[in-house]
Design a protein around this motif. Structure first.
Motif, PDB file in Angstrom:
ATOM      1  N   VAL A 296      50.951-108.761 104.803  1.00  0.00           N
ATOM      2  CA  VAL A 296      52.249-109.760 105.271  1.00  0.00           C
ATOM      3  C   VAL A 296      51.830-110.988 105.283  1.00  0.00           C
ATOM      4  O   VAL A 296      50.739-111.591 105.919  1.00  0.00           O
ATOM      5  CB  VAL A 296      52.211-109.232 106.819  1.00  0.00           C
ATOM      6  CG1 VAL A 296      53.484-110.379 107.398  1.00  0.00           C
ATOM      7  CG2 VAL A 296      52.696-107.905 107.165  1.00  0.00           C
ATOM      8  N   SER A 297      52.575-111.843 104.504  1.00  0.00           N
ATOM      9  CA  SER A 297      52.533-113.165 104.507  1.00  0.00           C
ATOM     10  C   SER A 297      53.056-114.030 105.626  1.00  0.00           C
ATOM     11  O   SER A 297      54.098-113.796 105.833  1.00  0.00           O
ATOM     12  CB  SER A 297      52.963-113.665 103.096  1.00  0.00           C
ATOM     13  OG  SER A 297      52.991-115.166 103.006  1.00  0.00           O
TER      14      SER A 297
ATOM     15  N   LEU B 262      58.401-111.200 111.552  1.00  0.00           N
ATOM     16  CA  LEU B 262      58.156-110.093 112.676  1.00  0.00           C
ATOM     17  C   LEU B 262      59.191-108.960 112.256  1.00  0.00           C
ATOM     18  O   LEU B 262      58.739-107.858 112.508  1.00  0.00           O
ATOM     19  CB  LEU B 262      59.132-110.956 113.876  1.00  0.00           C
ATOM     20  CG  LEU B 262      58.113-111.940 114.706  1.00  0.00           C
ATOM     21  CD1 LEU B 262      59.084-112.363 115.792  1.00  0.00           C
ATOM     22  CD2 LEU B 262      56.737-111.515 115.007  1.00  0.00           C
ATOM     23  N   GLY B 263      60.142-109.154 111.487  1.00  0.00           N
ATOM     24  CA  GLY B 263      61.048-107.887 110.944  1.00  0.00           C
ATOM     25  C   GLY B 263      60.085-107.013 110.084  1.00  0.00           C
ATOM     26  O   GLY B 263      60.304-105.912 110.118  1.00  0.00           O
ATOM     27  N   GLU B 264      59.179-107.788 109.133  1.00  0.00           N
ATOM     28  CA  GLU B 264      58.533-106.957 108.166  1.00  0.00           C
ATOM     29  C   GLU B 264      57.321-106.367 109.023  1.00  0.00           C
ATOM     30  O   GLU B 264      57.149-105.128 108.729  1.00  0.00           O
ATOM     31  CB  GLU B 264      57.855-107.994 107.499  1.00  0.00           C
ATOM     32  CG  GLU B 264      57.133-107.279 106.098  1.00  0.00           C
ATOM     33  CD  GLU B 264      56.380-108.219 105.123  1.00  0.00           C
ATOM     34  OE1 GLU B 264      55.549-107.889 104.406  1.00  0.00           O
ATOM     35  OE2 GLU B 264      56.688-109.337 105.280  1.00  0.00           O
TER      36      GLU B 264
ATOM     37  N   ILE C  34      56.619-102.217 109.377  1.00  0.00           N
ATOM     38  CA  ILE C  34      55.383-101.538 108.989  1.00  0.00           C
ATOM     39  C   ILE C  34      55.095-100.634 110.408  1.00  0.00           C
ATOM     40  O   ILE C  34      54.851 -99.487 110.055  1.00  0.00           O
ATOM     41  CB  ILE C  34      54.348-102.545 108.819  1.00  0.00           C
ATOM     42  CG1 ILE C  34      54.732-103.253 107.537  1.00  0.00           C
ATOM     43  CG2 ILE C  34      53.029-101.891 108.986  1.00  0.00           C
ATOM     44  CD1 ILE C  34      53.743-104.391 107.280  1.00  0.00           C
ATOM     45  N   ALA C  35      55.220-100.969 111.335  1.00  0.00           N
ATOM     46  CA  ALA C  35      54.980-100.437 112.882  1.00  0.00           C
ATOM     47  C   ALA C  35      55.945 -99.064 112.860  1.00  0.00           C
ATOM     48  O   ALA C  35      55.472 -97.868 113.265  1.00  0.00           O
ATOM     49  CB  ALA C  35      55.246-101.158 113.873  1.00  0.00           C
TER      50      ALA C  35
ATOM     51  N   ALA D 138      46.803-102.912 116.864  1.00  0.00           N
ATOM     52  CA  ALA D 138      46.631-103.503 115.518  1.00  0.00           C
ATOM     53  C   ALA D 138      47.711-104.478 114.991  1.00  0.00           C
ATOM     54  O   ALA D 138      47.882-105.477 114.739  1.00  0.00           O
ATOM     55  CB  ALA D 138      46.299-102.496 114.405  1.00  0.00           C
ATOM     56  N   VAL D 139      48.863-103.764 115.365  1.00  0.00           N
ATOM     57  CA  VAL D 139      50.289-104.318 115.110  1.00  0.00           C
ATOM     58  C   VAL D 139      50.543-105.399 116.295  1.00  0.00           C
ATOM     59  O   VAL D 139      51.074-106.371 115.711  1.00  0.00           O
ATOM     60  CB  VAL D 139      51.421-103.330 115.268  1.00  0.00           C
ATOM     61  CG1 VAL D 139      52.650-103.773 115.088  1.00  0.00           C
ATOM     62  CG2 VAL D 139      51.288-102.076 114.077  1.00  0.00           C
ATOM     63  N   ALA D 140      50.317-104.999 117.418  1.00  0.00           N
ATOM     64  CA  ALA D 140      50.429-106.089 118.372  1.00  0.00           C
ATOM     65  C   ALA D 140      49.608-107.410 118.135  1.00  0.00           C
ATOM     66  O   ALA D 140      50.111-108.690 118.154  1.00  0.00           O
ATOM     67  CB  ALA D 140      50.202-105.653 119.823  1.00  0.00           C
TER      68      ALA D 140
END
Length: 230
Positions: A11-12, A22-24, A28-29, A147-149
């Motif tokens: 994620v860039s 945040l949408g990307e 993924i989540a 990890a996502v958070a």
């Protein structure tokens, strides 16, 4: 778990709007967290929670019910910095009014809310929902959620730092422009009134106090008046 980390590292964060990032990450989540059917990101700014990104309507509806109630797992996780899990909305006792409405108005039956760590506090929460009970009971779901958070928190920190730099650059530019117009006005006064630089500045300062206007505005008026009379 390795797949989640690989996707997150791709994620860039630079040069993009926070909402897009945040949408990307939220998408993924939704794909990568075991048990996830619908995912959202709640941010809390000025003690006001709002959904900054969501993967589907289930998450958005469940979030907004919490905002209406003023409490709930994602709001409490975001404010308190604690992980909160609901295994079954039908039997959950901690938020009785909220879960009753979730059962009545949405398909969500279990949820996982993970706080977003930020400079020693929390700025919101990652919210994961499922129509199945106990969908997030496995350690893998929690590990992926953490990890996502963390990635979301880094994205927010990056956006805040970028905004801060932009504000600093804007303030510096304004300060330089103010200094330039004040120097111009001093030059005009020195020429017209035959005073030195210190006396010219004192004239500007006294006018600023007398008329209760910014020094820069007084200076700009003097410069503009000179240009008009040319």
């Amino acid at each position: 778990m390795d797949d989640v980390l690989r996707e997150l590292t791709r994620v860039s964060l630079g040069g993009r709007e926070l909402a897009d990032v945040l949408g990307e990450i939220t998408a993924i989540a939704a794909r990568a967290i075991p048990g996830a059917e619908s995912v959202s990101t709640t941010l809390i700014r000025g003690d006001k929670p709002f959904t900054a990104a969501f993967s589907s309507e289930m998450a958005l509806a469940a979030d907004e019910l919490q905002y209406e109630q003023g409490y709930g797992p994602c709001v409490d996780a975001g404010r308190g910095g604690v992980v909160l899990r609901i295994d079954d909305m039908h039997t959950e006792q901690r938020w009785p009014d909220y879960v009753a409405r979730v059962v009545r108005e949405t398909n969500a039956r279990s949820s996982l809310s993970v706080p977003l760590p930020y400079q020693g506090s929390s700025i919101g929460a990652l919210n994961v929902y499922s129509s199945e009970p106990a969908a997030f009971a496995s350690p893998d779901s929690l590990a992926a959620g953490l990890a996502v958070a963390e990635t979301i928190a880094v994205a927010v920190a990056n956006a805040d730092a970028h905004a801060q730099l932009a504000d600093q650059a804007r303030n510096m530019r304004i300060a330089m422009e103010s200094r330039a117009v004040i120097e111009q006005a001093k030059g005009v006064l020195m020429a017209e009134r035959h005073v030195d630089a210190e006396q010219a500045f004192e004239i500007l300062r006294q006018a600023s106090q007398r008329y209760n206007r910014k020094l820069r505005d007084i200076a700009a008026g003097i410069v503009a008046g000179t240009q008009t009379h040319r």
